[in-house]
Design an enzyme around this catalytic site. Sequence first.
Site, PDB file in Angstrom:
ATOM      1  N   ASP A   1       0.917  -1.072   0.015  1.00  0.00           N
ATOM      2  CA  ASP A   1       0.327   0.138  -0.079  1.00  0.00           C
ATOM      3  C   ASP A   1       0.778   1.307   0.239  1.00  0.00           C
ATOM      4  OD1 ASP A   1      -1.993  -1.483   0.849  1.00  0.00           O
ATOM      5  OD2 ASP A   1      -1.621  -1.297   2.977  1.00  0.00           O
TER       6      ASP A   1
HETATM    7  N1  URA Z   1      -1.078  -5.935   4.320  1.00  0.00           N
HETATM    8  C1  URA Z   1      -1.970  -4.800   3.595  1.00  0.00           C
HETATM    9  O1  URA Z   1      -2.558  -4.234   4.376  1.00  0.00           O
HETATM   10  N2  URA Z   1      -0.590  -4.004   3.663  1.00  0.00           N
HETATM   11  C2  URA Z   1      -0.108  -4.405   2.704  1.00  0.00           C
HETATM   12  O2  URA Z   1       0.653  -3.234   1.958  1.00  0.00           O
HETATM   13  C3  URA Z   1       0.693  -5.643   2.466  1.00  0.00           C
HETATM   14  C4  URA Z   1       0.384  -6.150   3.684  1.00  0.00           C
END
Ligand code: URA
Length: 235
Positions: free
Chosen positions: A109
Site C-alpha cells: 500500500d
Molecule cells: N497488507 C496490507 O494491509 N498492506 C500492505 O501493503 C501489505 C499487506
Amino acid sequence: MSAQQLRRLDQWLANLGYCSRRAAPQFVRSGRVLVDGVRETNVARKVNSAAITVDGEALEYPHGLLIAMNKPLGVVCSHDERDGPMVYDLLPSRWMQRNPQPLTVGRLDKETSGCLIITDDGQLAHRWTSPKTQKCASFYEVTVDKPLNTYLIDTFAAGNLLLDNDSKPCLPAELIIHDDVHATLILTEGRYHQVRRMFAAEGWLVTALHRSRFGNVDVAGLAPGEWRTIHPDAV
Ligand code: URA
C-alpha cells in the site's frame, strides 16, 4: 535469456531502454556504442551482450533485472501517475523504457514501507505471488492503535478467518507479539490490504506497517528508496 545469446545490436539497445529501435542507427552513429571495444554502426549485427558498452559502461542487467527496494511511505506500486508518486520514479528512468518493463512482485500500500521486489521476469513474479505456487513468507512489522490481546495469535493461526468480500478464509498466519502495540505478522499469501483487514476484522486499527522481509530477502541497511540487486535463489 542465456548469457551467451546472440541478438541484434539494436534489439539489445532498445530492449534495455537505451534508445528506441527506430533511433538505434542514430544512437550507434553517435559513437557511444562499442562492440568488443570498437565503434559499431551496423545495428543488425548479432552480438553477445557482454561485448557491448555504452559510454564506456557494460549494459545494465542484460539478462534480467531483480532488485529489492526499501519502499518509502507515500509512494504507490501502480503504473498510474494519478495514484500518486510511483516507486518506479525512484528507479533510473531508462529502466522504464525496458522491454519487458520492470514490475513489482505483488504490491505494498501507499502507506506501507519496506521490502519490495521489482523484476522484469514475469515468471519469477508469478512463482512468488501465485496462490498455487507461493512459498514465500512475508514478514510484516505492525503497530496498532490499542493493546494487543494474545487471543489474536490463535485466531490468525487457525486458518479460518474470513475477511469481508473474500470467499475463502485466510491461510494460517503466525503472529508474534512484541509489546502492547507492536507485533510481527508472517503471511504466506498476499491479499488486498490483508494485514490491515485481518486486524480490522478483530477490532484493531493498524497505524503503521512495514514489510521487513519477503522470503529470505530483507532490506536491512537500505534507507527508504534505496535498493540492491538480488539473486533469484536469495528469495
Ligand atoms: N497488507 C496490507 O494491509 N498492506 C500492505 O501493503 C501489505 C499487506
